[in-house]
Design an enzyme around this catalytic site. Structure first.
Site, short mmCIF file in Angstrom:
data_model
loop_
_atom_site.label_atom_id
_atom_site.label_comp_id
_atom_site.label_asym_id
_atom_site.label_seq_id
_atom_site.Cartn_x
_atom_site.Cartn_y
_atom_site.Cartn_z
N GLY A 60 1.01 -1.31 0.08
CA GLY A 60 0.43 -0.32 -0.03
C GLY A 60 0.74 1.27 -0.20
O GLY A 60 0.86 2.43 0.76
N HIS A 61 2.19 1.42 -1.02
CA HIS A 61 2.31 2.11 -1.34
C HIS A 61 3.39 2.40 -2.21
O HIS A 61 3.21 1.01 -3.10
CB HIS A 61 3.65 2.41 -0.46
CG HIS A 61 4.39 1.43 0.05
ND1 HIS A 61 5.56 0.86 -0.22
CD2 HIS A 61 4.12 0.19 1.65
CE1 HIS A 61 6.40 -0.44 -0.21
NE2 HIS A 61 5.81 -1.00 1.53
N ALA A 62 4.38 3.06 -2.32
CA ALA A 62 5.51 3.54 -3.87
C ALA A 62 6.45 3.66 -3.40
O ALA A 62 6.71 4.76 -2.00
CB ALA A 62 4.98 4.11 -5.31
N ARG A 83 2.34 -0.66 -4.98
CA ARG A 83 2.23 -1.88 -4.39
C ARG A 83 1.81 -2.44 -3.46
O ARG A 83 1.71 -1.69 -2.62
CB ARG A 83 3.50 -3.28 -4.69
CG ARG A 83 4.20 -3.30 -3.56
CD ARG A 83 4.70 -1.53 -2.81
NE ARG A 83 5.10 -0.82 -3.53
CZ ARG A 83 6.86 -1.03 -4.02
NH1 ARG A 83 7.62 -1.95 -3.32
NH2 ARG A 83 7.43 -0.37 -4.84
#
Ligand code: TYD
Length: 136
Positions: free
Chosen positions: A51-53, A98
């Site tokens: 839950g981040h890039a 992702r």
């Protein structure tokens, strides 16, 4: 070649005593030198991770045991990879959102990273990610 998410085949030394795989800097298999290794395990059924890039960090993920789905969004399209083989890595370039889900019981997900841990390299807000992606 575009810097795309892709599966990287790793060496598999087959042995009747048990198999062995490895990565090492400089052999040309990973698209970066490894600066850090971390692993995710004991994930309860139904949990979502990621839950981040990242602005700069690149990673290769290996499910050394079990199975997990990795969903990758480059700002244009989503791609889903199922990792369930200890001799296959998933390369994730920088600037990809992702999430990981579908962890089977006992999954250990190993991550090779191109950078030391740095919270300022994270993009944790999806709207901010979308804005950055549309300005690329
Ligand atoms: P995070 O990368 O957000 O986990 P996920 O894999 O689910 O995306 O990391 C979770 C927490 O762990 C966060 O507080 C940062 C910390 N962390 C470190 O301190 N060092 C590391 O190398 C990593 C990967 C995370």
């Amino acid at each position: 070649m575009m810097d795309r998410p892709r599966i990287i085949e790793l060496p598999k030394i087959i042995d009747r005593r048990g198999n062995l795989s490895f990565v090492q800097n400089g052999d040309g298999r990973l698209p970066f030198d490894i600066a850090r290794v971390f692993w995710i395990y004991d994930v309860p059924a139904g949990e979502l991770r990621g839950g981040h890039a990242h602005h700069r960090e690149r990673q290769v993920l290996v499910a050394v045991s079990g199975s997990v789905r990795v969903n990758i969004f480059d700002g244009g399209e989503w791609e889903t990879f199922t990792l369930n083989s200890p001799y296959r890595g998933l390369y994730i370039p920088a600037s990809c959102w992702r999430t990981m889900d579908g962890f089977s019981s006992g999954t250990a997900l190993l991550a090779f990273s191109s950078l030391a841990y740095d919270e300022s390299d994270y993009i944790r807000d999806f709207d901010k990610f979308l804005k950055l992606a549309s300005s690329r």
